[in-house]
Design a protein around this motif. Sequence first.
Motif, PDB file in Angstrom:
ATOM      1  N   VAL A 198       5.208  13.430   2.009  1.00  0.00           N
ATOM      2  CA  VAL A 198       4.984  12.577   0.685  1.00  0.00           C
ATOM      3  C   VAL A 198       3.686  11.905   0.566  1.00  0.00           C
ATOM      4  N   LEU A 199       3.042  11.614   1.352  1.00  0.00           N
ATOM      5  CA  LEU A 199       1.645  11.121   1.295  1.00  0.00           C
ATOM      6  C   LEU A 199       0.586  12.137   1.287  1.00  0.00           C
ATOM      7  N   GLY A 200       0.894  13.449   1.712  1.00  0.00           N
ATOM      8  CA  GLY A 200      -0.127  14.477   1.506  1.00  0.00           C
ATOM      9  C   GLY A 200      -0.922  14.637   0.384  1.00  0.00           C
ATOM     10  N   CYS A 215       0.926  -1.309  -0.161  1.00  0.00           N
ATOM     11  CA  CYS A 215       0.075   0.118   0.060  1.00  0.00           C
ATOM     12  C   CYS A 215       0.973   1.144  -0.152  1.00  0.00           C
ATOM     13  N   LEU A 216       1.782   1.341   0.747  1.00  0.00           N
ATOM     14  CA  LEU A 216       2.879   2.540   0.977  1.00  0.00           C
ATOM     15  C   LEU A 216       3.498   2.734  -0.663  1.00  0.00           C
ATOM     16  N   LEU A 217       3.877   1.344  -1.006  1.00  0.00           N
ATOM     17  CA  LEU A 217       4.617   1.673  -2.505  1.00  0.00           C
ATOM     18  C   LEU A 217       3.651   2.004  -3.435  1.00  0.00           C
ATOM     19  N   SER A 218       2.380   1.701  -3.368  1.00  0.00           N
ATOM     20  CA  SER A 218       1.479   2.113  -4.415  1.00  0.00           C
ATOM     21  C   SER A 218       1.287   3.606  -4.438  1.00  0.00           C
ATOM     22  N   ALA A 219       1.236   4.161  -3.036  1.00  0.00           N
ATOM     23  CA  ALA A 219       1.009   5.494  -2.813  1.00  0.00           C
ATOM     24  C   ALA A 219       1.908   6.484  -3.140  1.00  0.00           C
ATOM     25  N   VAL A 220       3.139   5.885  -2.904  1.00  0.00           N
ATOM     26  CA  VAL A 220       4.376   6.805  -3.209  1.00  0.00           C
ATOM     27  C   VAL A 220       4.870   6.930  -4.725  1.00  0.00           C
ATOM     28  N   LEU A 221       4.839   5.673  -4.979  1.00  0.00           N
ATOM     29  CA  LEU A 221       5.022   5.434  -6.474  1.00  0.00           C
ATOM     30  C   LEU A 221       4.051   6.342  -7.625  1.00  0.00           C
ATOM     31  N   THR A 226       2.304   8.844  -6.571  1.00  0.00           N
ATOM     32  CA  THR A 226       2.508  10.353  -6.265  1.00  0.00           C
ATOM     33  C   THR A 226       3.783  10.712  -7.222  1.00  0.00           C
ATOM     34  N   SER A 227       4.640   9.857  -7.286  1.00  0.00           N
ATOM     35  CA  SER A 227       5.983  10.237  -8.200  1.00  0.00           C
ATOM     36  C   SER A 227       5.582  10.278  -9.609  1.00  0.00           C
ATOM     37  N   GLY A 228       4.422   9.886 -10.116  1.00  0.00           N
ATOM     38  CA  GLY A 228       4.119  10.000 -11.322  1.00  0.00           C
ATOM     39  C   GLY A 228       3.963   8.656 -12.077  1.00  0.00           C
ATOM     40  N   MET A 229       4.207   7.473 -11.499  1.00  0.00           N
ATOM     41  CA  MET A 229       4.004   6.205 -12.158  1.00  0.00           C
ATOM     42  C   MET A 229       2.612   5.765 -12.090  1.00  0.00           C
ATOM     43  N   SER A 230       2.416   4.872 -13.178  1.00  0.00           N
ATOM     44  CA  SER A 230       1.046   4.129 -12.809  1.00  0.00           C
ATOM     45  C   SER A 230       0.969   2.901 -13.633  1.00  0.00           C
TER      46      SER A 230
END
Length: 453
Positions: free
Chosen positions: A393-395, A135-141, A143-147
């Motif tokens: 980072v999560l905001g 879950c953390l990785l899906s959120a942070v990645l 946010t960085s623009g990956m999909s």
Amino acid sequence: MSFLSGLLEFIKDVLSQPALLIGIMSFIGLIALKSPGHKVLTGTLGPILGYIMLSAGADFIVANLNPLGALIEKGFHIQGVVPNNEAIVASAQKILGVETMSILLLGLVLNLVIARFTKYKYIFLTGHHSFFMACLLSAVLSTSGMSGTLLIVVGGFLLGAWSAISPAIGQKYTLKVTDGDEVAMGHFGSLGYYLAAWVGKRVGKPEDSTEKINIPEKWNFLRNTTISTALTMIVFYIIAAFAAGPEFTSTLSDGMSPYLFAVMTGLKFAIGVTIVYSGVRMILADLIPAFQGIATKIIPNAIPAVDCAVFFTYAQTAVIIGFVCSFIGGVIGMLILGVGGGVLIIPGLVAHFFCGATAGIYGNATGGRKGAIIGSFVNGLALSFLPALLLPVLGNLGFANTTFGDADFAILGILLGKAGPMGIYVIVAILVLVLLIPNFIKTKSVALNNYED
């Protein structure tokens, strides 16, 4: 629902249950050892039932810690963010459910592949923490623009790699904790525990163990962990109830006298800890022998990485010392953040109990009493500062009202969140090298770091 989608849903449900993961691993190991049918049955059910018992004890602990948190917030007029893994995961699933589960499945598979073909022989069995990390990785990645596929592949690799690497980092400390038992730390608060062990080594001596504290004969009953835990927690609850006042405490007590409620909740907390200990003993009794089948037949030299609560039985006095000192560190960290104008991170009692207790155990293994006290205190400080740094980072995804609580989540989240897309690729490349390079170097043990200094 088609048969395929129903099957995938069933597999997802199985993989999200750590009790079943442990049972499956035991079953595979016993089959590999060609054990008789009755031993396969009992050896598979034992760890499953043990983990369910551990989880029941943990749930009981959490249920009785929540009122204490409310009393402290009310009594001492504290408002802010309470780190809570379950809360943020529940929020994230509404946005990133598919990505999270895809990363989880790929990460679990890659962990097994890494264990088979590299010197990182650690198989991560704490399924709910794998889920939280996914879950953390899906959120942070995201946010960085990956999909899409790219997000899932990168996230799955990061999960699988860290599931194998994190137990290896501190395995030398873990062997000191377990006195050589072939288990590893499978919990994403691990960096906090290793930090506590590192601090402990520098401030104390392992021979001055918390478990050797001399207690006068008339106080010998305190060696009973259930009784000593109960007495400690009753003091905590009564102080918090007095601070919050009888009127507010009555809103939590369901009609019971406020101060009797405080006493009874402290006693129930102690029972929860005792249930956890009983579950741990059931897990270890069957899991370690069964895992020899995997270690010898399927993934040579494999080592199970298990939940932090499994280590509680190795130093039961350090559990209480670690919890108390970690919580004190969390309070001081909160005050420092408040004075500095930062986000106020309210010490989450669940995180400080499980992570603080484990930090105390690790600090004790390398530095005895001083190590347990100072190591867990440092861990408590980290549990305040790291979630505060993770929040920005999560905001962007609207998670700013809560955050992840444990050290590995925060450190990985901060690194990935600050790195940006190109930085993430660099981190992936570094992890690939970290996994591969030991294969070409002579090491003291086949499983990396699986030896004591």
